[in-house]
Write a protein that holds these residues in place. Structure first.
Motif, PDB file in Angstrom:
ATOM      1  N   ARG A   1       0.829  -1.207   0.000  1.00  0.00           N
ATOM      2  CA  ARG A   1       0.000   0.000   0.000  1.00  0.00           C
ATOM      3  C   ARG A   1       0.866   1.261   0.000  1.00  0.00           C
ATOM      4  NH1 ARG A   1      -2.966  -3.051   3.780  1.00  0.00           N
ATOM      5  NH2 ARG A   1      -1.938  -1.937   5.502  1.00  0.00           N
ATOM      6  N   ALA A   2       2.009   1.189   0.662  1.00  0.00           N
ATOM      7  CA  ALA A   2       2.868   2.372   0.778  1.00  0.00           C
ATOM      8  C   ALA A   2       3.693   2.611  -0.483  1.00  0.00           C
ATOM      9  CB  ALA A   2       3.799   2.225   1.982  1.00  0.00           C
ATOM     10  N   ARG A   3       4.211   1.545  -1.084  1.00  0.00           N
ATOM     11  CA  ARG A   3       5.181   1.674  -2.181  1.00  0.00           C
ATOM     12  C   ARG A   3       4.490   1.676  -3.539  1.00  0.00           C
ATOM     13  NH1 ARG A   3      10.028  -2.097   0.590  1.00  0.00           N
ATOM     14  NH2 ARG A   3       9.814  -1.062   2.628  1.00  0.00           N
ATOM     15  N   VAL A   4       3.638   2.657  -3.723  1.00  0.00           N
ATOM     16  CA  VAL A   4       2.906   2.759  -4.991  1.00  0.00           C
ATOM     17  C   VAL A   4       3.775   3.457  -6.031  1.00  0.00           C
ATOM     18  CG1 VAL A   4       0.654   2.764  -3.858  1.00  0.00           C
ATOM     19  CG2 VAL A   4       1.822   4.934  -4.280  1.00  0.00           C
ATOM     20  N   ASP A   5       3.603   3.044  -7.295  1.00  0.00           N
ATOM     21  CA  ASP A   5       4.361   3.649  -8.407  1.00  0.00           C
ATOM     22  C   ASP A   5       5.831   3.832  -8.040  1.00  0.00           C
ATOM     23  OD1 ASP A   5       2.296   3.778 -10.227  1.00  0.00           O
ATOM     24  OD2 ASP A   5       1.621   5.739  -9.557  1.00  0.00           O
ATOM     25  N   ALA A   6       6.419   2.788  -7.487  1.00  0.00           N
ATOM     26  CA  ALA A   6       7.791   2.887  -6.995  1.00  0.00           C
ATOM     27  C   ALA A   6       8.798   2.914  -8.140  1.00  0.00           C
ATOM     28  CB  ALA A   6       8.099   1.713  -6.066  1.00  0.00           C
ATOM     29  N   ARG A   7       9.841   3.708  -7.962  1.00  0.00           N
ATOM     30  CA  ARG A   7      10.956   3.755  -8.902  1.00  0.00           C
ATOM     31  C   ARG A   7      12.235   3.453  -8.120  1.00  0.00           C
ATOM     32  NH1 ARG A   7       7.119   3.346 -11.362  1.00  0.00           N
ATOM     33  NH2 ARG A   7       6.211   4.738 -12.949  1.00  0.00           N
ATOM     34  N   PHE A   8      12.880   2.364  -8.495  1.00  0.00           N
ATOM     35  CA  PHE A   8      14.094   1.915  -7.826  1.00  0.00           C
ATOM     36  C   PHE A   8      15.273   2.237  -8.736  1.00  0.00           C
ATOM     37  CE2 PHE A   8      10.579  -0.725  -6.393  1.00  0.00           C
ATOM     38  CZ  PHE A   8      10.702  -0.657  -5.010  1.00  0.00           C
ATOM     39  N   VAL A   9      16.051   3.230  -8.351  1.00  0.00           N
ATOM     40  CA  VAL A   9      17.111   3.753  -9.221  1.00  0.00           C
ATOM     41  C   VAL A   9      18.474   3.352  -8.678  1.00  0.00           C
ATOM     42  CG1 VAL A   9      18.013   5.806 -10.365  1.00  0.00           C
ATOM     43  CG2 VAL A   9      15.615   5.738  -9.662  1.00  0.00           C
ATOM     44  N   ASN A  10      19.288   2.778  -9.552  1.00  0.00           N
ATOM     45  CA  ASN A  10      20.613   2.359  -9.141  1.00  0.00           C
ATOM     46  C   ASN A  10      21.579   2.504 -10.307  1.00  0.00           C
ATOM     47  OD1 ASN A  10      22.700   1.184  -7.583  1.00  0.00           O
ATOM     48  ND2 ASN A  10      21.257  -0.227  -6.613  1.00  0.00           N
ATOM     49  N   ASN A  11      22.862   2.402 -10.016  1.00  0.00           N
ATOM     50  CA  ASN A  11      23.912   2.516 -11.034  1.00  0.00           C
ATOM     51  C   ASN A  11      24.352   1.154 -11.525  1.00  0.00           C
ATOM     52  OD1 ASN A  11      24.264   5.214 -11.428  1.00  0.00           O
ATOM     53  ND2 ASN A  11      26.125   5.397 -10.222  1.00  0.00           N
ATOM     54  N   ALA A  12      24.781   1.103 -12.769  1.00  0.00           N
ATOM     55  CA  ALA A  12      25.458  -0.068 -13.316  1.00  0.00           C
ATOM     56  C   ALA A  12      26.758   0.399 -13.950  1.00  0.00           C
ATOM     57  CB  ALA A  12      24.578  -0.771 -14.350  1.00  0.00           C
ATOM     58  N   MET A  13      27.749  -0.490 -13.990  1.00  0.00           N
ATOM     59  CA  MET A  13      28.997  -0.162 -14.669  1.00  0.00           C
ATOM     60  C   MET A  13      28.856  -0.341 -16.176  1.00  0.00           C
ATOM     61  SD  MET A  13      31.972  -1.789 -12.230  1.00  0.00           S
ATOM     62  CE  MET A  13      31.510  -3.479 -12.650  1.00  0.00           C
ATOM     63  N   MET A  14      28.210  -1.442 -16.552  1.00  0.00           N
ATOM     64  CA  MET A  14      28.033  -1.779 -17.958  1.00  0.00           C
ATOM     65  C   MET A  14      26.693  -2.464 -18.148  1.00  0.00           C
ATOM     66  SD  MET A  14      31.813  -3.265 -19.020  1.00  0.00           S
ATOM     67  CE  MET A  14      32.079  -4.157 -17.470  1.00  0.00           C
ATOM     68  N   ALA A  15      26.294  -2.573 -19.398  1.00  0.00           N
ATOM     69  CA  ALA A  15      25.092  -3.327 -19.757  1.00  0.00           C
ATOM     70  C   ALA A  15      25.341  -3.968 -21.110  1.00  0.00           C
ATOM     71  CB  ALA A  15      23.864  -2.415 -19.808  1.00  0.00           C
ATOM     72  N   THR A  16      24.565  -4.977 -21.451  1.00  0.00           N
ATOM     73  CA  THR A  16      24.677  -5.597 -22.765  1.00  0.00           C
ATOM     74  C   THR A  16      23.466  -5.233 -23.610  1.00  0.00           C
ATOM     75  OG1 THR A  16      23.505  -7.653 -22.218  1.00  0.00           O
ATOM     76  CG2 THR A  16      25.863  -7.550 -21.689  1.00  0.00           C
ATOM     77  N   LEU A  17      23.595  -5.452 -24.901  1.00  0.00           N
ATOM     78  CA  LEU A  17      22.477  -5.167 -25.799  1.00  0.00           C
ATOM     79  C   LEU A  17      21.269  -6.033 -25.493  1.00  0.00           C
ATOM     80  CD1 LEU A  17      24.091  -4.671 -29.336  1.00  0.00           C
ATOM     81  CD2 LEU A  17      23.301  -2.929 -27.725  1.00  0.00           C
ATOM     82  N   LEU A  18      21.469  -7.161 -24.829  1.00  0.00           N
ATOM     83  CA  LEU A  18      20.356  -8.044 -24.486  1.00  0.00           C
ATOM     84  C   LEU A  18      19.743  -7.698 -23.128  1.00  0.00           C
ATOM     85  CD1 LEU A  18      21.750 -11.422 -25.811  1.00  0.00           C
ATOM     86  CD2 LEU A  18      19.742 -10.211 -26.666  1.00  0.00           C
ATOM     87  N   GLY A  19      20.259  -6.637 -22.466  1.00  0.00           N
ATOM     88  CA  GLY A  19      19.608  -6.157 -21.250  1.00  0.00           C
ATOM     89  C   GLY A  19      20.130  -6.719 -19.958  1.00  0.00           C
ATOM     90  N   THR A  20      21.301  -7.375 -19.959  1.00  0.00           N
ATOM     91  CA  THR A  20      21.899  -7.757 -18.684  1.00  0.00           C
ATOM     92  C   THR A  20      22.679  -6.562 -18.137  1.00  0.00           C
ATOM     93  OG1 THR A  20      23.948  -8.591 -19.689  1.00  0.00           O
ATOM     94  CG2 THR A  20      22.132 -10.144 -19.434  1.00  0.00           C
ATOM     95  N   ALA A  21      22.842  -6.516 -16.824  1.00  0.00           N
ATOM     96  CA  ALA A  21      23.558  -5.412 -16.183  1.00  0.00           C
ATOM     97  C   ALA A  21      24.766  -5.950 -15.440  1.00  0.00           C
ATOM     98  CB  ALA A  21      22.639  -4.667 -15.219  1.00  0.00           C
ATOM     99  N   ILE A  22      25.877  -5.214 -15.514  1.00  0.00           N
ATOM    100  CA  ILE A  22      27.114  -5.576 -14.832  1.00  0.00           C
ATOM    101  C   ILE A  22      27.430  -4.462 -13.843  1.00  0.00           C
ATOM    102  CG2 ILE A  22      29.564  -6.073 -15.095  1.00  0.00           C
ATOM    103  CD1 ILE A  22      27.365  -6.325 -18.145  1.00  0.00           C
ATOM    104  N   SER A  23      27.423  -4.789 -12.554  1.00  0.00           N
ATOM    105  CA  SER A  23      27.547  -3.749 -11.531  1.00  0.00           C
ATOM    106  C   SER A  23      28.546  -4.047 -10.438  1.00  0.00           C
ATOM    107  CB  SER A  23      26.177  -3.502 -10.873  1.00  0.00           C
ATOM    108  OG  SER A  23      25.180  -3.251 -11.828  1.00  0.00           O
ATOM    109  N   ASP A  24      28.936  -5.319 -10.279  1.00  0.00           N
ATOM    110  CA  ASP A  24      29.727  -5.664  -9.095  1.00  0.00           C
ATOM    111  C   ASP A  24      31.063  -6.310  -9.388  1.00  0.00           C
ATOM    112  OD1 ASP A  24      28.348  -8.051  -9.982  1.00  0.00           O
ATOM    113  OD2 ASP A  24      29.005  -8.982  -8.111  1.00  0.00           O
TER     114      ASP A  24
END
Length: 386
Positions: free
Chosen positions: A142-165
């Motif tokens: 009920r509290a977390r409506v229309d939530a946006r979770f924003v974080n950083n990535a170092m890299m990403a691939t064209l297929l949508g994987t994220a590299i961060s750690d």
């Protein structure tokens, strides 16, 4: 117990860093994803619709209902949102839940000086509260409506994987932290989205390299959890799309110096039609375009290099872009030689001499110091004054 005047010193606090044009462009794109009346969680290092499918048009209206913040880390940006009257949607009398607090001295000073009734609206909670929906799940939904979770990535691939750690050679850059928890919540909560921000390129020696790759030998967030990626060149909404559509969207937010090669790799792998072309509007993704787009605002004094103030002195703030310019020039001998020649021919003015004194170069005593003084002088002359 160690207790003596010699060891009584304030703990180190990370200073606010200047915000580049690239980071401002990423922030502007991400801000357009945040919905009024929604929820905001921002990860470490970061600067925002419903369901699957296309994102709504960029949100540009005022925050009348305001946002509720629930974040693993609470830092100075959240205080800026409170001061601006944006973070004001309360949940049980609280507008911001944070698991831990980290920022420059000015951040802690602002918390200490905050009025008690306002401070009471900020509550510290365990990471299990901020990063999970389990435990009072109905209340959190009920509290977390229309939530946006924003974080950083170092890299990403064209297929949508994220590299961060970590890197593909096994080197660990950081812990995964709450990034997976952010993404998991974005898929578990109705109307929520995961937003991963990354700069389209990075400098490696003399060469720029794309942070968007065709493939990479390590991943932090897998392709089946791909959602929204933001670079300085725009927003790629890739949740629920086919591989071909994901690749097309990621190409549009890639740097144009690398688009042709990335597209060729995707076509050679049979993941993109041979007839595919990147739309003309996305073939001018160059750093110069970002600088030109933000120049009128910069000339008008907006956006500032330090959005929430700085613990650096005016002289130190003046030195930062000059030293960054020198750092880039050290990989290009001709540019370094040009700076040295300019610094030897054009003496520093009074403001530049203050900067040289801060580095102990105001009275050079040997050739190396005179060379450093000339390099810094030229870099100061080429970098922004304000």
């Amino acid at each position: 117990m160690l207790d003596s005047p010699e060891t009584d010193f304030p703990p180190f606090a990370p200073p606010s860093e200047p915000i580049s044009d690239t980071k401002y462009a990423i922030g502007l794109h991400a801000a357009g994803l945040v919905r009024d009346g929604g929820t905001l969680q921002i990860g470490i290092g970061q600067h925002l619709a419903p369901g699957t499918g296309q994102l709504a048009a960029a949100e540009t209206g005022p925050f009348e209902k305001g946002l509720y913040g629930v974040s693993e880390m609470l830092f100075e940006a959240f205080l800026g949102l409170i001061d601006a009257g944006i973070l004001k949607r309360d949940v049980g009398g609280v507008i911001l839940h944070g698991a831990f607090f980290l920022g420059p001295p000015s951040f802690y000073r602002a918390l200490r000086e905050m009025a008690p009734e306002q401070l009471a609206r900020i509550q510290m909670m365990p990471v299990s509260f901020t990063n999970e929906i389990f435990g009072d799940e109905d209340g959190k939904r009920r509290a977390r409506v229309d939530a946006r979770f924003v974080n950083n990535a170092m890299m990403a691939t064209l297929l949508g994987t994220a590299i961060s750690d970590g890197l593909e050679n096994g080197q660990v850059v950081s812990g995964v932290g709450g990034q997976y928890s952010f993404v998991a919540q974005a898929f578990a909560l109705e109307g929520a989205r995961s937003v991963l921000a990354l700069e389209a390129t990075r400098q490696s020696g003399k060469q720029a390299q794309s942070n968007i790759r065709w493939s990479y030998g390590h991943e932090t967030i897998p392709r089946h959890l791909r959602d929204v990626f933001v670079t300085e060149y725009g927003v790629a909404d890739v949740r629920g799309k086919s591989d071909a559509d994901v690749i097309a969207a990621m190409l549009q937010v890639s740097d144009s110096r690398f688009q042709s090669e990335l597209m060729r790799q995707a076509k050679d792998a049979g993941k993109l039609p041979r007839s595919h072309e990147i739309p003309a509007a996305h073939r001018e993704n160059y750093p110069e375009r970002i600088g030109a787009a933000l120049r009128p605002a910069r000339d008008a004094g907006l956006p500032p290099s330090f959005s929430f103030g700085s613990d650096f002195t005016d002289v130190e703030q003046r030195l930062i872009p000059a030293l960054q310019l020198l750092q880039q020039a050290q990989h290009t001998p001709l540019q370094l030689a040009g700076l040295l020649w300019q610094g030897m021919r054009h003496p520093p003015d009074a403001a530049d001499r203050e900067c040289l004194a801060r580095l102990g170069l105001d009275k050079p005593t040997h050739f190396a110091e005179r060379a450093y003084r000339a390099l810094v002088t030229a870099a100061l002359q080429r970098s922004p004054k304000g």
